[in-house]
Scaffold this active site. Structure first.
Site, PDB file in Angstrom:
ATOM      1  N   LYS A   1     -10.330  -4.476  -3.778  1.00 14.65           N
ATOM      2  CA  LYS A   1     -11.275  -3.264  -3.872  1.00 14.65           C
ATOM      3  C   LYS A   1     -11.023  -2.142  -4.357  1.00 14.65           C
ATOM      4  O   LYS A   1     -11.637  -1.115  -4.935  1.00 14.65           O
ATOM      5  CB  LYS A   1     -11.753  -3.060  -2.633  1.00 14.65           C
ATOM      6  CG  LYS A   1     -12.583  -3.960  -1.621  1.00 14.65           C
ATOM      7  CD  LYS A   1     -12.964  -3.304  -0.317  1.00 14.65           C
ATOM      8  CE  LYS A   1     -12.198  -4.051   0.814  1.00 14.65           C
ATOM      9  NZ  LYS A   1     -13.077  -4.122   2.055  1.00 14.65           N
TER      10      LYS A   1
ATOM     11  N   LYS B   1      -4.166 -10.732  -6.475  1.00 11.71           N
ATOM     12  CA  LYS B   1      -5.530 -11.024  -5.889  1.00 11.71           C
ATOM     13  C   LYS B   1      -6.405  -9.947  -6.430  1.00 11.71           C
ATOM     14  O   LYS B   1      -6.148  -8.682  -6.558  1.00 11.71           O
ATOM     15  CB  LYS B   1      -5.280 -10.895  -4.254  1.00 11.71           C
ATOM     16  CG  LYS B   1      -5.056  -9.518  -3.831  1.00 11.71           C
ATOM     17  CD  LYS B   1      -5.106  -9.460  -2.139  1.00 11.71           C
ATOM     18  CE  LYS B   1      -5.099  -8.094  -1.634  1.00 11.71           C
ATOM     19  NZ  LYS B   1      -5.529  -7.720  -0.495  1.00 11.71           N
TER      20      LYS B   1
ATOM     21  N   LYS C   1       0.921  -1.080   0.035  1.00 12.22           N
ATOM     22  CA  LYS C   1       0.084  -0.137   0.014  1.00 12.22           C
ATOM     23  C   LYS C   1       0.937   1.152  -0.116  1.00 12.22           C
ATOM     24  O   LYS C   1       0.410   2.335  -0.629  1.00 12.22           O
ATOM     25  CB  LYS C   1      -0.994   0.011   1.162  1.00 12.22           C
ATOM     26  CG  LYS C   1      -2.181  -0.812   1.080  1.00 12.22           C
ATOM     27  CD  LYS C   1      -3.295  -0.568   2.232  1.00 12.22           C
ATOM     28  CE  LYS C   1      -4.502  -1.624   1.836  1.00 12.22           C
ATOM     29  NZ  LYS C   1      -5.448  -1.517   2.815  1.00 12.22           N
TER      30      LYS C   1
END
Ligand code: TYM
Length: 324
Positions: free
Chosen positions: A195, A192, A110
């Site tokens: 969102k 993966k 992130k």
């Protein structure tokens, strides 16, 4: 058993969240003491829109309820409604080495993605998550594969706290599904499903039949035409087989047999139909809850007051142990 888990109210809640996590919760709810949280304090660690945060929180609550989680049997609440989460997170910060946080995979990913906005909250995210879990003396934390490392850190923080200040916390353990713990992106099946990625990479639980058909039809598949499970050589079709298997409750072997001699297109059409059928309740119920938001407000308020009681008991023990 005492169970705690949560989902962030950010982006679209997707099929990965549902198949790997909410389905586990549904299996666990009848025989255990379960707490299902909407972790809004985690969702604000990356750039977000304050104007739609409340709407996102309600959306996640609507998903929990539509999926079949009982608000009577389980505690369902929003993290920020129980202030003890931040108090405990601060205290746990004082016994957590920075190095442990810097080596977390999610922090690395992130912080690379939001390179201009790496806040201290993003680094401390796993400490808040440890507080969520430890506050309720949780034994089992049902999560997807990507959260295993954070649950292990929560266990390590609990162990360290108990060793230094005396036995206070239960040591939690992650619960991860054997199949489907990591649902992959539709367009890049070696990554993966997430969102925060583009809409075509994932199926949202509120997607319309047209969106589902289009996304599945254009999902990346592999060379050849055989419907065979082989995540290394055929990651695209293997991901779609996993999704089918979890929705239809058929084994992957059975699906391979059923689709022998058929091509990707036929398989994809069948999968799209299955998804449309399975996700229909989410689309229908969403508008029902939107018409009557008071139902959700009441459930969350009730959940918060039940959660708060348990959290306050733990905090009394923690303060005493730490000399506060
Ligand atoms: P979040 O909101 O990112 O994800 C919610 C849950 O969904 C799982 N998940 C997946 N599983 C399979 N395939 C995927 N593609 C996929 N994407 C997401 C995640 O593993 C997660 O279990 N940090 C947590 C939220 C949290 C939490 C907690 C969880 C905060 N405090 C305490 C458990 C206990 C998270 O990332 O959620």
């Amino acid at each position: 058993m005492k169970i705690f888990s949560g989902i962030q109210p950010s982006g679209e809640i997707h099929l990965g969240n549902y198949l790997a996590v909410i389905k586990q919760w549904l299996d666990l709810q009848s025989k255990n003491d379960c707490i299902f949280c909407i972790v809004d304090w985690h969702a604000i660690t990356v750039p977000y829109d304050p104007k739609i945060l409340q709407q996102k929180i309600k959306e996640v609550a609507a998903i929990y309820l539509t999926a079949g989680l009982s608000p009577k049997k389980n505690i369902i609440f929003t993290q920020s409604a129980v202030k003890e989460h931040t108090e405990l997170a601060w205290l746990l910060n004082t016994i957590t080495p920075i190095g442990d946080l810097q080596r977390m995979t999610q922090f690395k990913e992130k912080s690379a993605k939001h390179i201009k906005n790496v806040c201290a909250g993003l680094l401390n995210y796993p400490v808040l998550m440890a507080a969520d879990i430890l506050l309720y003396q949780t034994e089992v934390v049902p999560v997807g594969q990507d959260q295993k490392q954070h649950v292990e850190l929560a266990r390590e923080i609990a162990r360290r706290f108990n060793a230094r200040f005396g036995d206070t916390f239960t040591l939690p353990q992650a619960r991860i599904m054997k199949i489907g713990a990591k649902i992959m992106s539709l367009t890049e099946p070696t990554k993966k499903m997430s969102k925060s990625d583009k809409p075509e990479t994932c199926i949202g639980l509120f997607d319309t039949p047209e969106q589902i058909k289009k996304k599945i039809a254009s999902a990346t598949t592999d060379s050849g035409q055989e419907i065979k499970y082989n995540p290394n050589e055929k990651p695209g079709i293997s991901n779609l087989l996993t999704i089918h298997s979890l929705l239809s409750n058929k084994t992957i072997k059975d699906l391979e047999n059923e689709f022998t001699g058929q091509n990707y297109q036929t398989f994809k059409q069948k999968l799209a139909e299955l998804l449309i059928e399975n996700l229909e309740p989410f689309r229908n119920k969403k508008s029902e809850f939107e018409k009557n938001p008071a139902i959700i407000d009441k459930i969350l308020a009730n959940g918060a007051s039940r959660a708060e009681k348990i959290a306050q008991e733990t905090m009394e023990k923690v303060r005493l142990a730490m000399g506060l």
